[in-house]
Write an enzyme that holds these catalytic residues in place. Sequence first.
Site, PDB file in Angstrom:
ATOM      1  CB  SER A 180      48.906  37.743  38.189  1.00 14.26           C
ATOM      2  OG  SER A 180      47.426  38.585  38.395  1.00 14.26           O
TER       3      SER A 180
ATOM      4  N   GLY B  34      47.604  41.568  35.800  1.00 11.82           N
ATOM      5  CA  GLY B  34      48.144  40.949  36.515  1.00 11.82           C
ATOM      6  C   GLY B  34      47.191  41.829  37.581  1.00 11.82           C
TER       7      GLY B  34
ATOM      8  CG  ASN C  70      45.348  45.510  36.916  1.00  8.09           C
ATOM      9  OD1 ASN C  70      46.029  45.618  35.882  1.00  8.09           O
ATOM     10  ND2 ASN C  70      44.547  44.638  36.200  1.00  8.09           N
TER      11      ASN C  70
ATOM     12  CG  PHE D 185      46.075  32.957  31.914  1.00  8.85           C
ATOM     13  CD1 PHE D 185      46.313  34.340  31.673  1.00  8.85           C
ATOM     14  CD2 PHE D 185      46.895  32.081  32.939  1.00  8.85           C
ATOM     15  CE1 PHE D 185      47.188  34.409  33.287  1.00  8.85           C
ATOM     16  CE2 PHE D 185      47.163  33.176  34.119  1.00  8.85           C
ATOM     17  CZ  PHE D 185      48.108  34.187  34.103  1.00  8.85           C
TER      18      PHE D 185
ATOM     19  CB  THR E  35      31.580  43.939  43.732  1.00 15.10           C
ATOM     20  OG1 THR E  35      31.878  42.746  43.464  1.00 15.10           O
ATOM     21  CG2 THR E  35      32.864  44.097  44.610  1.00 15.10           C
TER      22      THR E  35
ATOM     23  N   GLY F 136      28.442  44.875  40.940  1.00 11.86           N
ATOM     24  CA  GLY F 136      28.145  45.959  39.457  1.00 11.86           C
ATOM     25  C   GLY F 136      28.192  46.986  39.822  1.00 11.86           C
TER      26      GLY F 136
ATOM     27  N   GLY G  91      26.303  48.305  42.674  1.00 13.76           N
ATOM     28  CA  GLY G  91      26.893  48.510  44.077  1.00 13.76           C
ATOM     29  C   GLY G  91      27.673  47.127  44.918  1.00 13.76           C
TER      30      GLY G  91
ATOM     31  N   GLY H  21      37.626  45.604  38.442  1.00  9.50           N
ATOM     32  CA  GLY H  21      37.895  45.218  40.011  1.00  9.50           C
ATOM     33  C   GLY H  21      39.063  45.474  40.994  1.00  9.50           C
ATOM     34  CG  ASP H  22      42.300  43.535  39.288  1.00  8.65           C
ATOM     35  OD1 ASP H  22      41.465  42.970  40.234  1.00  8.65           O
ATOM     36  OD2 ASP H  22      43.439  43.543  38.397  1.00  8.65           O
TER      37      ASP H  22
END
Length: 311
Positions: free
Chosen positions: A8, A48, A52, A116, A219, A221, A224, A251-252
């Site tokens: 996106s 998006g 990112n 959204f 992942t 947080g 690690g 995250g991106d």
Amino acid sequence: MSILVCGSVAYDSIMVFQDRFKNHILPEQIHILNVSFLVPDLRREFGGCAGNIAYGLKLLGADPLVVATVGEDAGPYRARFEALGLRQDYVREVPGTFTAQAFITTDLDDNQITAFHPGAMFHSHLNDVREARGAELGIVSPDGADGMLRHAAGFAEAGVPFVFDPGQALPILGSEALLNCLQQARYCTVNDYEARLMCDKIGRSEAELAREVEALVVTLGAEGARIHCRGERFTVPAVQADALVDPTGCGDAYRAGLLYGLAAGWEMRTCARLAAVMGAIKIAHRGGQNYRPARAEIAARFETAFGEQPW
């Protein structure tokens, strides 16, 4: 090497309500809810997943290609791509639509109400990754469901390895579609909650899903990442952030680091370490594209955290 970033491209309108939602919502009247929140603080961000991730890759020195659909209001985002030096060969404008956008209102307790509008994102299947000649790596990140399925199939048909990153799209992908995408991918990355949801939807354990790909990155947080790679399971610790300002796009940024390492041919542990560095740098800044470390700074953060230079 060309990295195709499918996903996106969106505008994020972020508003702050200087009170608490609970003070203005009557539980016993929820069936006739009609409330209005005064939000004097507003900022508009470029966001998006594809936008990112490509931004992070560009900071690392890569030359990614964004594969996305935008609407007739995409002028400011196109100007940003141009300013960043990001090519737009596969950014398709869909007439009669708006670019995807999120309207996020946050209260003082960090509760959020989000609306959204997918807009042009629902037409992402109009793009075809097979048209991108010379691509050697890709990622299928959250997008329109039909587009994600088509991109995964296109990469598989073209013999291009890719990362499957279902993320926020998990609820709209059926179990068969999820498993099919996973089996077509070479890598998969999800957070801990998404991993549990994917296991529940497909009906297999995390270890069983990991056997479908060369590497599964989960992942966790601040804990690690848990990584299954070629039959081995190990963890890569998180990198301490300078400040915890905003998780939007973290995250991106992580995925940008992961993709850069994979494209460079690094082993998975090193890829995940660079990903952790990128996530830590991003979380200390607001928005998904407002962190601007020089490549030398990224290398220094990597050396401080892991005792070696990444390049």
